[in-house]
Design a protein around this motif. Structure first.
Motif, PDB file in Angstrom:
ATOM      1  N   PHE A  74       0.841  -1.198   0.000  1.00  0.00           N
ATOM      2  CA  PHE A  74       0.000   0.000   0.000  1.00  0.00           C
ATOM      3  C   PHE A  74       0.880   1.254   0.000  1.00  0.00           C
ATOM      4  O   PHE A  74       0.419   2.337  -0.359  1.00  0.00           O
ATOM      5  CB  PHE A  74      -0.921   0.009   1.230  1.00  0.00           C
ATOM      6  N   GLU A  75       2.117   1.102   0.427  1.00  0.00           N
ATOM      7  CA  GLU A  75       3.043   2.242   0.412  1.00  0.00           C
ATOM      8  C   GLU A  75       3.146   2.826  -0.995  1.00  0.00           C
ATOM      9  O   GLU A  75       3.237   4.044  -1.169  1.00  0.00           O
ATOM     10  CB  GLU A  75       4.436   1.817   0.897  1.00  0.00           C
ATOM     11  N   VAL A  76       3.127   1.948  -2.003  1.00  0.00           N
ATOM     12  CA  VAL A  76       3.204   2.409  -3.391  1.00  0.00           C
ATOM     13  C   VAL A  76       1.979   3.255  -3.741  1.00  0.00           C
ATOM     14  O   VAL A  76       2.086   4.314  -4.372  1.00  0.00           O
ATOM     15  CB  VAL A  76       3.310   1.207  -4.359  1.00  0.00           C
ATOM     16  N   ILE A  77       0.789   2.788  -3.316  1.00  0.00           N
ATOM     17  CA  ILE A  77      -0.453   3.514  -3.607  1.00  0.00           C
ATOM     18  C   ILE A  77      -0.451   4.879  -2.918  1.00  0.00           C
ATOM     19  O   ILE A  77      -0.753   5.909  -3.530  1.00  0.00           O
ATOM     20  CB  ILE A  77      -1.685   2.686  -3.157  1.00  0.00           C
ATOM     21  N   TYR A  78      -0.108   4.875  -1.621  1.00  0.00           N
ATOM     22  CA  TYR A  78      -0.023   6.135  -0.885  1.00  0.00           C
ATOM     23  C   TYR A  78       0.956   7.099  -1.563  1.00  0.00           C
ATOM     24  O   TYR A  78       0.656   8.271  -1.795  1.00  0.00           O
ATOM     25  CB  TYR A  78       0.474   5.896   0.544  1.00  0.00           C
ATOM     26  N   THR A  79       2.161   6.572  -1.843  1.00  0.00           N
ATOM     27  CA  THR A  79       3.233   7.421  -2.359  1.00  0.00           C
ATOM     28  C   THR A  79       2.892   7.974  -3.736  1.00  0.00           C
ATOM     29  O   THR A  79       3.117   9.158  -4.016  1.00  0.00           O
ATOM     30  CB  THR A  79       4.561   6.634  -2.425  1.00  0.00           C
ATOM     31  N   ALA A  80       2.351   7.125  -4.616  1.00  0.00           N
ATOM     32  CA  ALA A  80       1.982   7.589  -5.958  1.00  0.00           C
ATOM     33  C   ALA A  80       0.884   8.646  -5.878  1.00  0.00           C
ATOM     34  O   ALA A  80       0.904   9.631  -6.632  1.00  0.00           O
ATOM     35  CB  ALA A  80       1.518   6.400  -6.800  1.00  0.00           C
ATOM     36  N   THR A  81      -0.056   8.467  -4.951  1.00  0.00           N
ATOM     37  CA  THR A  81      -1.134   9.455  -4.764  1.00  0.00           C
ATOM     38  C   THR A  81      -0.559  10.797  -4.325  1.00  0.00           C
ATOM     39  O   THR A  81      -0.940  11.858  -4.845  1.00  0.00           O
ATOM     40  CB  THR A  81      -2.150   8.956  -3.715  1.00  0.00           C
ATOM     41  N   PHE A  82       0.366  10.762  -3.366  1.00  0.00           N
ATOM     42  CA  PHE A  82       1.030  12.000  -2.939  1.00  0.00           C
ATOM     43  C   PHE A  82       1.782  12.634  -4.104  1.00  0.00           C
ATOM     44  O   PHE A  82       1.784  13.860  -4.257  1.00  0.00           O
ATOM     45  CB  PHE A  82       2.011  11.711  -1.793  1.00  0.00           C
ATOM     46  N   GLY A  83       2.422  11.781  -4.912  1.00  0.00           N
ATOM     47  CA  GLY A  83       3.180  12.281  -6.055  1.00  0.00           C
ATOM     48  C   GLY A  83       2.310  13.048  -7.035  1.00  0.00           C
ATOM     49  O   GLY A  83       2.696  14.108  -7.542  1.00  0.00           O
ATOM     50  N   VAL A  84       1.106  12.517  -7.292  1.00  0.00           N
ATOM     51  CA  VAL A  84       0.179  13.152  -8.230  1.00  0.00           C
ATOM     52  C   VAL A  84      -0.342  14.478  -7.674  1.00  0.00           C
ATOM     53  O   VAL A  84      -0.316  15.511  -8.360  1.00  0.00           O
ATOM     54  CB  VAL A  84      -1.010  12.212  -8.548  1.00  0.00           C
ATOM     55  N   PHE A  85      -0.803  14.459  -6.424  1.00  0.00           N
ATOM     56  CA  PHE A  85      -1.479  15.641  -5.870  1.00  0.00           C
ATOM     57  C   PHE A  85      -0.526  16.693  -5.299  1.00  0.00           C
ATOM     58  O   PHE A  85      -0.845  17.879  -5.294  1.00  0.00           O
ATOM     59  CB  PHE A  85      -2.480  15.211  -4.788  1.00  0.00           C
ATOM     60  N   LEU A  86       0.637  16.269  -4.822  1.00  0.00           N
ATOM     61  CA  LEU A  86       1.564  17.234  -4.214  1.00  0.00           C
ATOM     62  C   LEU A  86       2.636  17.724  -5.185  1.00  0.00           C
ATOM     63  O   LEU A  86       3.092  18.869  -5.087  1.00  0.00           O
ATOM     64  CB  LEU A  86       2.243  16.608  -2.986  1.00  0.00           C
ATOM     65  N   PHE A  87       3.049  16.840  -6.109  1.00  0.00           N
ATOM     66  CA  PHE A  87       4.173  17.200  -6.989  1.00  0.00           C
ATOM     67  C   PHE A  87       3.793  17.215  -8.464  1.00  0.00           C
ATOM     68  O   PHE A  87       4.647  17.438  -9.318  1.00  0.00           O
ATOM     69  CB  PHE A  87       5.351  16.237  -6.756  1.00  0.00           C
ATOM     70  N   GLY A  88       2.517  16.958  -8.763  1.00  0.00           N
ATOM     71  CA  GLY A  88       2.066  16.999 -10.154  1.00  0.00           C
ATOM     72  C   GLY A  88       2.685  15.920 -11.021  1.00  0.00           C
ATOM     73  O   GLY A  88       2.826  16.095 -12.244  1.00  0.00           O
ATOM     74  N   GLU A  89       3.067  14.787 -10.419  1.00  0.00           N
ATOM     75  CA  GLU A  89       3.669  13.700 -11.189  1.00  0.00           C
ATOM     76  C   GLU A  89       2.614  13.042 -12.075  1.00  0.00           C
ATOM     77  O   GLU A  89       1.433  12.969 -11.722  1.00  0.00           O
ATOM     78  CB  GLU A  89       4.301  12.660 -10.251  1.00  0.00           C
ATOM     79  N   ILE A  90       3.061  12.559 -13.227  1.00  0.00           N
ATOM     80  CA  ILE A  90       2.152  11.924 -14.181  1.00  0.00           C
ATOM     81  C   ILE A  90       2.533  10.457 -14.332  1.00  0.00           C
ATOM     82  O   ILE A  90       3.704  10.116 -14.560  1.00  0.00           O
ATOM     83  CB  ILE A  90       2.217  12.630 -15.553  1.00  0.00           C
ATOM     84  N   TYR A  91       1.547   9.583 -14.204  1.00  0.00           N
ATOM     85  CA  TYR A  91       1.767   8.147 -14.381  1.00  0.00           C
ATOM     86  C   TYR A  91       1.021   7.687 -15.627  1.00  0.00           C
ATOM     87  O   TYR A  91      -0.188   7.871 -15.746  1.00  0.00           O
ATOM     88  CB  TYR A  91       1.286   7.367 -13.149  1.00  0.00           C
ATOM     89  N   THR A  92       1.764   7.105 -16.570  1.00  0.00           N
ATOM     90  CA  THR A  92       1.171   6.641 -17.819  1.00  0.00           C
ATOM     91  C   THR A  92       0.606   5.229 -17.643  1.00  0.00           C
ATOM     92  O   THR A  92       0.756   4.605 -16.582  1.00  0.00           O
ATOM     93  CB  THR A  92       2.239   6.605 -18.924  1.00  0.00           C
ATOM     94  N   PHE A  93      -0.030   4.733 -18.700  1.00  0.00           N
ATOM     95  CA  PHE A  93      -0.538   3.354 -18.683  1.00  0.00           C
ATOM     96  C   PHE A  93       0.602   2.381 -18.395  1.00  0.00           C
ATOM     97  O   PHE A  93       0.450   1.431 -17.622  1.00  0.00           O
ATOM     98  CB  PHE A  93      -1.184   3.023 -20.037  1.00  0.00           C
ATOM     99  N   TYR A  94       1.764   2.624 -19.026  1.00  0.00           N
ATOM    100  CA  TYR A  94       2.905   1.717 -18.825  1.00  0.00           C
ATOM    101  C   TYR A  94       3.477   1.831 -17.417  1.00  0.00           C
ATOM    102  O   TYR A  94       4.017   0.861 -16.880  1.00  0.00           O
ATOM    103  CB  TYR A  94       3.993   1.994 -19.876  1.00  0.00           C
ATOM    104  N   SER A  95       3.345   3.011 -16.808  1.00  0.00           N
ATOM    105  CA  SER A  95       3.755   3.165 -15.408  1.00  0.00           C
ATOM    106  C   SER A  95       2.934   2.226 -14.535  1.00  0.00           C
ATOM    107  O   SER A  95       3.477   1.461 -13.732  1.00  0.00           O
ATOM    108  CB  SER A  95       3.538   4.602 -14.928  1.00  0.00           C
ATOM    109  N   PHE A  96       1.618   2.276 -14.709  1.00  0.00           N
ATOM    110  CA  PHE A  96       0.722   1.438 -13.900  1.00  0.00           C
ATOM    111  C   PHE A  96       0.926  -0.049 -14.196  1.00  0.00           C
ATOM    112  O   PHE A  96       0.897  -0.875 -13.291  1.00  0.00           O
ATOM    113  CB  PHE A  96      -0.737   1.831 -14.123  1.00  0.00           C
ATOM    114  N   LEU A  97       1.137  -0.380 -15.478  1.00  0.00           N
ATOM    115  CA  LEU A  97       1.352  -1.783 -15.853  1.00  0.00           C
ATOM    116  C   LEU A  97       2.636  -2.316 -15.221  1.00  0.00           C
ATOM    117  O   LEU A  97       2.653  -3.406 -14.646  1.00  0.00           O
ATOM    118  CB  LEU A  97       1.425  -1.910 -17.384  1.00  0.00           C
ATOM    119  N   GLY A  98       3.712  -1.524 -15.314  1.00  0.00           N
ATOM    120  CA  GLY A  98       4.988  -1.947 -14.729  1.00  0.00           C
ATOM    121  C   GLY A  98       4.897  -2.114 -13.227  1.00  0.00           C
ATOM    122  O   GLY A  98       5.363  -3.114 -12.672  1.00  0.00           O
TER     123      GLY A  98
END
Length: 273
Positions: A228-252
């Motif tokens: 779940f650390e990955v889910i938490y961290t990726a969520t923070f990345g999107v909302f706090l740092f404007g990070e973008i995750y592509t389809f291949y990001s999620f697949l990998g």
């Protein structure tokens, strides 16, 4: 385990925020904060700090500090969700080290699950053009050393109190981080002081609750929740740092975590059979 992973995700996000602070300075503050708690606990409970397995404890501290430093460096190059996901392939390297150092055996199906996770890394690098090669190399090296740490801790076993092991790690990291920061010191400004102090607290909370989780429930139930650390961290990345995750990001990421969870499930079946 959910509290533990949230604490670690907050710590990762804090490191990302402190991109203007040199890595070893971050290592210093993160370790110093946790050291305050570990030393206090050991003194209060009159537990000897020296320990019995000094060589193994020192080796664990060196490997752990190097791994932590490399991981913090990688966060400066990669999205935090990606960095955390790739760091989680450490059990693969742990299994390889265990074959040579502990004479353990790995079942063919486990190798298959490891391949699934490694394919996830290749998907991230091969198809997601946001992946920085320097960051990828740094986090892979961090994973290798984390794998070595797991094997060393396994070898130490229950002969040492868990906080003695952590205390060695934090003490070494504090000293090394402090020394390597002397000629590369950046004085924190304003709220950066607060975030640097929070690093140690978050790291300690994450460690304590993770230990409690493994002590109160079976590994095959608790271990998958750690991802779940990955889910938490990726969520923070999107909302706090404007990070973008592509389809291949999620697949990998899904392949990496999926392969590791399948391995945990399979190992629990073997242990119970």
């Amino acid at each position: 385990m959910l509290i533990s992973t949230l604490a670690f995700a907050c710590m990762n996000s804090t490191v990302k925020y402190l991109k203007g602070i040199p890595t070893f300075e971050i290592v210093f503050f993160r370790s110093l904060g946790s050291l305050f708690f570990t030393v206090g606990f050991l003194l209060k409970n009159k537990i000897p700090m020296i320990g019995k397995n000094n060589k193994s404890l020192i080796l664990r501290a060196i490997a752990g500090t190097t791994s932590m430093s490399l991981f913090f460096m990688s966060i400066k190059y990669l999205s935090i969700g990606t960095a955390v996901s790739i760091r989680y392939i450490a059990p693969i390297f742990s299994a390889i080290f265990a074959v040579f150092l502990l004479k353990e055996k790995i079942k063919p199906l486990q190798w298959g699950f490891f391949v699934i996770s490694l394919v996830g890394v290749f998907v991230l690098k091969g198809f997601d053009h946001q992946i920085n090669t320097t960051g990828l190399i740094l986090v892979l090296l961090a994973s290798v050393l984390s794998g070595l740490v797991y094997v060393i801790i396994n070898k130490i076993g229950k002969s040492e109190h868990p906080l003695v092991v952590v205390n060695y790690f934090m003490m070494f990291a504090t000293v090394l981080g402090g020394i390597l920061s002397i000629n590369n010191w950046t004085t924190p400004k304003g709220i950066e002081w607060l975030f640097l102090l929070l690093l140690g607290i978050l790291g300690y909370v994450g460690q304590v609750f993770m230990t409690k989780a493994f002590q109160t429930a079976s590994t095959n139930i608790v271990a998958p929740i750690k991802y779940f650390e990955v889910i938490y961290t990726a969520t923070f990345g999107v909302f706090l740092f404007g990070e973008i995750y592509t389809f291949y990001s999620f697949l990998g990421i899904a392949l990496i975590i999926g392969g590791l969870i399948l391995n945990i499930w399979y190992k629990s079946k073997l242990d119970n059979s």
